[in-house]
Design an enzyme around this catalytic site. Structure first.
Site, PDB file in Angstrom:
ATOM      1  CG  ASP A   1      13.415  27.059 -32.165  1.00  0.00           C
ATOM      2  OD1 ASP A   1      13.360  28.263 -31.853  1.00  0.00           O
ATOM      3  OD2 ASP A   1      13.829  26.652 -33.258  1.00  0.00           O
TER       4      ASP A   1
ATOM      5  CG  ASP B   1      13.743  30.848 -27.673  1.00  0.00           C
ATOM      6  OD1 ASP B   1      13.607  32.082 -27.655  1.00  0.00           O
ATOM      7  OD2 ASP B   1      13.576  30.150 -28.697  1.00  0.00           O
TER       8      ASP B   1
ATOM      9  CB  CYS C   1      -0.942   0.019   1.203  1.00  0.00           C
ATOM     10  SG  CYS C   1      -0.076   0.204   2.775  1.00  0.00           S
TER      11      CYS C   1
ATOM     12  CG  ASP D   1      11.094  32.448 -30.222  1.00  0.00           C
ATOM     13  OD1 ASP D   1      11.420  33.644 -30.104  1.00  0.00           O
ATOM     14  OD2 ASP D   1      11.645  31.654 -31.010  1.00  0.00           O
TER      15      ASP D   1
END
Length: 766
Positions: free
Chosen positions: A648, A652, A30, A449
C-alpha cells in the site's frame, strides 16, 4: 510475460505522450468483424495499440495525439465498413443511458425482423410439406408463391446478412455474414431456378426440388440466435449500469443563505454542499460542519457505516445515514472515485486477455477455411456422390457454410472477462485489464507487505507498566508530555493514547531526540528518558529486571519503550501496529488455495516473526530496506515463480510494478494504486482471496467456453460435410445446422453469465 509491465503498455489512460480513445462500435456480426476493425486501427498512423472487444462492442486505442485524433480513428472504422461513436468519459451516466437506449433499439429491431420472418416462414414450410399434409391448401404448395414469400422474408428479415456480406466483400474480407449469405443465397438461387425453369433439371434427369423452406427456417433461426445473444450480451455489462446507478443525479449547493438543487454535472470544485440524512453524497469531498455515519459498502465493501466528522473525507455515491453535514467538493465529474472506478472497469472489460489473442489468430483464418471446405464438399458430392448428386452437393455445402460459426469462439473469452471484471467491481476489486485477471490465476507465490497491508499501519499503545510509587496514569501522562515534541510514529501513538484516556498533558520544558535510541526530556522538573534498553544502559541506569518483560513483548510483536525518571527505571510502555481484522482468516484461505505466503517487512526479525506466527505465516523476509523490496520479488521470479505482490505504500510501488500481479490496498497511496494491476478498494486483505478465487473462476469459465466452441466446430463441420453418410446414411439438414449455429453462440454467452452466481469465499473475522 516479462515482469517489466510498465514498459510494455501504458499504465494510465493518458500516459506521457499518449492518449486513449474509446469507440462504441455498431454493425459487427462476428469475431472476424472485430479482427478486421482491430487490424485497420493498428495500421492507422499514430496508433500504438488497438484492442476491439466483440462482446462489449468497444474499441480501445492508445495513440499519439500529435499524429492522429479520435475523429480520425472513427473514420478508420467507418472506412472499414462499420459504424462508430466516440465515447466521452466526462459523463458516464449519460453515456451509459445512451448505450442502453441503443441496445434496446437494436433488440427491438431484431425482434421485429424475427417475428416478421417467423410469420412468413410458417406458410413457406407448410407449402413445402404440402404433399405430406393433405389438410394444407393446394395453392400454398405453388413454387411461385413459395418464391414470393421467401423473397419477401429475405428482403425484410434476412437483409442484414446480405448487406453485411456485401460490405465485407467490398472491403475484401469475409465474416459470418459471408457464410450465411453464401449458404442461403445458393439454396435460394437453386430453388428459384427449379421453380421458374424446371426444364433445366428434368432435361438432365433431375427432379426440380425447391428448398425455400430451408432458407426461411435458417434465416429465422439465425435471427432468433442473434436476438437471444443480444439480450444475453446486454446483461454482461450490468456491473457498469449498477455502478453508474449509484451516482446521485442532483446536489444541494449552498449559495449565499439558501440551498439550491442543481444537476450533478453543475457542481464545481470548492462548492459547499449540504447533505441530509438518507441522501447520496454527490461528489468526493471533505466534511466542513456537522457529523454523521456514512454507508460506504457499495464502493468499499465495508459492512458497517463509517463515522464522519469535520475534516474527514467522504466519497461520492455513498449513502449518508443518520446526521446532516456540510461538505466541500474536492473532486467532481470524471475525477471522482466512482468515475475512476467506472473508467477502470470499462477499460478492463474492453481489454484483451492473452488467451484471446490466440483465438483471434485462429478466427482470422477460419471463415476463408470454411468457404474452402464448402467448395471441396460441393465438388466431392458432385463428382462422387449418389444421385441426385447436385442436390446432395448443394445441401451439404450449404450445411457446412451455415454450421461453421466463429461467433461462439469470438464470444468465449470477452463475455467471461466482462462478467468477471464487473463482479470484481461489485466486490470492491478493480482489475486494471483482462491480462491482470488472467495472470492472477497462474500465481503460486504471494508476497504481503506488513505495514498497512497485514496491519493497520498506525501504531497504538498496548501495555503501560509502572514500578514504584509513580501511578500508571501519571507515568503515561509524563511520557506523552515528553513525546509531544516527537514526530516518530511511536511517540505519536503514546500521545494519542494519553488523550484517549482523558489525561491532561503538561508542557515539556526540554526535548531531545536521540537517533535510534529514544528521547530525553524534562517534564514538571523531572528528567525523563524514553527508549530502548541501550539508551538506559548508556545513561548508567539499571534495568535488568525489565529485560524479561522486554523479551516477552518483543515475542508478541510489540515494540517496548523503557522509561527512566530522575535516573531510575520507572516503567515500561509497549506499542504495536494492530493486525487488521480479517488478515488471519485471509492467510488461512490463501494457503487453502495452494499459495505460498511470504511476509515482507522492514521490522527487526524478532518482531516480524512474532507477527508472522500470530497470522499463521511460515516465511518471513524481515529487515528489508524499502529500496530492496523489488529485488526480493525479482529474486523469487528468478527461481521461476510467478509472484503476486500486495502492498500500500510509496515504497511498495517498485515491487508492485515488478511482480507478475501487483495488488494495491485501495486505502493506500495513489502511487501504489497507479503501479498495480489490481486495486482492493476497501483495504481488506480478504479481497485478495476473492480476487484470486474470481480469477480462477473466470479462467475456468473461459476454458469451458473455448472447449465447447472449438468442439462444436470440429465435430459440426465434418458432419455437415456428410462424413456420416457412407457408414450410417445420415446427412445434416441445413435448417438444423442453422439452429445449431445460432444456439452455439447463445450457449457460450449463457455459460459466461453463470459467473454472476460467483460468491466471494466465506472467511472468518480473524
Amino acid at each position: 510475460m516479462s515482469s517489466h509491465r510498465s514498459a510494455e503498455r501504458p499504465r494510465t489512460a493518458n500516459g506521457k505522450g499518449t492518449s486513449l480513445a474509446t469507440l462504441s462500435l455498431h454493425g459487427m456480426s462476428c469475431a472476424s468483424c472485430a479482427a478486421r476493425i482491430e487490424t485497420a486501427l493498428q495500421k492507422a498512423p499514430g496508433v500504438q495499440e488497438a484492442s476491439v472487444n466483440f462482446a462489449a462492442e468497444k474499441a480501445s486505442i492508445t495513440y499519439q495525439p500529435d499524429m492522429t485524433d479520435a475523429a480520425t480513428l472513427r473514420k478508420v472504422v467507418t472506412d472499414a465498413g462499420y459504424e462508430a461513436e466516440i465515447v466521452a468519459p466526462e459523463r458516464p451516466a449519460e453515456q451509459e443511458d445512451g448505450e442502453e437506449a441503443r441496445r434496446s433499439q437494436e433488440q427491438a429491431a431484431l425482434r421485429r425482423r424475427l417475428i416478421g420472418g417467423a410469420i412468413l416462414a410458417v406458410p413457406i414450410v407448410l407449402g413445402s410439406m404440402g404433399a405430406n399434409l393433405p389438410w394444407v391448401p393446394a395453392f400454398l404448395a405453388s413454387p411461385i408463391l413459395l418464391f414470393a414469400l421467401t423473397t419477401l422474408l429475405l428482403a425484410y428479415s434476412g437483409r442484414q446478412f446480405y448487406v453485411g456480406a456485401w460490405n465485407a466483400f467490398t472491403h475484401r474480407s469475409t465474416t459470418m455474414d459471408t457464410l450465411v449469405a453464401l449458404g442461403t443465397g445458393a439454396a435460394y438461387v437453386y430453388s428459384t431456378v427449379a421453380a421458374f425453369l424446371p426444364g433445366v433439371f428434368t432435361s438432365r434427369g433431375l427432379k426440380p426440388d425447391t428448398y425455400f423452406e430451408a432458407v426461411a427456417v435458417i434465416i429465422v433461426l439465425l435471427l432468433l440466435g442473434r436476438y437471444l445473444e443480444a439480450k444475453a450480451k446486454g446483461q454482461t455489462s450490468g456491473a457498469i449500469r449498477k455502478l453508474i446507478g449509484l451516482q446521485a443525479r442532483t446536489a444541494r449547493v449552498i449559495r449565499g443563505d439558501r440551498d439550491v438543487e442543481v444537476p450533478i454535472e453543475e457542481v464545481q470544485l470548492g462548492d459547499r454542499l449540504r447533505i441530509r440524512p438518507g441522501e447520496k453524497i454527490p461528489v468526493d469531498g471533505v466534511v466542513l460542519e456537522g457529523h454523521s455515519t456514512v454507508d460506504q459498502s457499495m464502493l468499499t465493501g465495508e459492512s458497517l457505516p463509517v463515522e464522519k466528522r469535520e475534516g474527514d473525507e467522504v466519497i461520492g455515491a455513498t449513502l449518508n445515514k443518520t446526521g446532516s453535514f456540510v461538505m466541500e467538493a474536492r473532486r467532481v465529474g470524471k475525477d471522482t472515485t466512482l468515475a475512476n472506478i467506472v473508467r477502470l472497469v470499462e477499460e478492463a472489460q474492453g481489454s484483451k486477455a492473452p488467451i484471446q489473442r490466440l483465438v483471434d489468430v485462429f478466427v482470422s483464418y477460419f471463415v476463408p477455411a470454411v468457404v474452402t471446405i464448402a467448395v471441396v464438399t460441393f465438388n466431392v458430392w458432385w463428382f462422387f456422390g449418389p444421385q441426385p448428386a447436385l442436390t446432395f452437393a448443394l445441401l451439404n455445402a450449404v450445411a457446412v457454410l451455415i454450421i461453421a460459426c466463429p461467433c461462439a469462439m469470438g464470444l468465449a473469452t470477452p463475455t467471461s472477462i466482462m462478467v468477471g471484471t464487473g463482479l470484481g467491481a461489485e466486490n470492491g476489486i478493480l482489475f486494471r485489464d483482462a491480462e491482470s485477471l488472467e495472470n492472477a490465476h497462474r500465481t503460486r507465490v504471494i508476497v504481503l507487505d506488513k505495514t498497512g497491508t497485514l496491519t493497520k499501519g498506525s501504531p497504538v499503545v498496548t501495555d503501560v507498566l509502572s514500578v514504584g510509587a509513580i501511578p500508571r496514569d501519571q507515568l503515561l501522562g509524563w511520557v506523552a508530555a515528553a513525546e509531544q515534541g516527537s514526530e516518530h510514529p511511536l511517540g505519536e501513538a503514546v500521545v494519542a493514547h494519553a488523550r484517549e484516556q482523558g489525561l491532561a498533558l503538561p508542557k515539556a520544558a526540554s526535548f531531545e531526540a536521540i537517533a535510534g535510541h529514544g528521547i530525553r526530556s524534562t517534564v514538571e522538573g523531572h528528567q525523563l528518558l524514553v527508549g530502548n534498553a541501550k539508551l538506559l544502559a548508556e545513561a548508567g541506569i539499571e534495568a535488568a529486571e525489565w529485560l524479561d518483560q522486554v523479551d516477552r513483548l518483543a515475542q508478541e510483536g510489540k515494540t517496548p519503550l523503557l522509561v527512566a525518571i530522575d535516573g531510575r527505571a520507572a516503567g515500561l510502555l509497549a506499542v504495536a501496529d494492530p493486525i487488521k481484522p480479517g488478515s488471519k482468516a485471509a492467510i488461512a484461505a490463501l494457503k487453502r488455495l495452494g499459495l505460498r505466503v511470504i511476509m515482507l517487512t522492514g521490522d527487526n526479525r524478532h518482531t516480524a516473526e512474532a507477527i508472522a506466527r500470530s497470522l499463521g505465516i511460515d516465511e518471513v523476509m524481515a529487515e528489508v530496506l524499502p529500496e530492496d523490496k523489488e529485488e526480493r520479488v525479482k529474486g523469487l521470479q528468478a527461481q521461476g515463480q510467478r509472484v503476486i505482490m500486495v502492498g500500500d505504500g510509496i515504497n511498495d510501488a517498485p515491487a508492485l510494478a515488478r511482480a507478475d500481479v501487483g495488488m494495491a490496498i485501495g486505502t493506500g497511496t495513489d502511487v501504489a494504486i497507479e503501479t498495480s494491476d489490481v486495486t482492493l478498494i476497501s483495504g481488506d486483505l480478504r479481497g485478495v482471496v476473492t480476487a484470486i478465487a474470481l480469477s480462477r473462476a473466470v479462467i475456468r469459465n473461459i476454458r469451458q467456453n473455448l472447449f465447447w466452441a472449438f468442439a462444436y466446430n470440429v465435430a459440426g463441420i465434418p458432419i455437415a460435410a456428410g462424413i456420416l453418410f457412407p457408414g450410417f446414411g445420415l446427412l445434416l439438414n441445413p435448417a438444423i445446422a442453422g439452429a445449431a449455429m445460432a444456439f452455439s453462440s447463445v450457449s457460450v454467452v449463457s455459460n459466461a453469465l453463470r459467473l454472476r452466481g460467483f460468491r466471494a469465499p466465506i472467511l472468518g473475522e480473524g
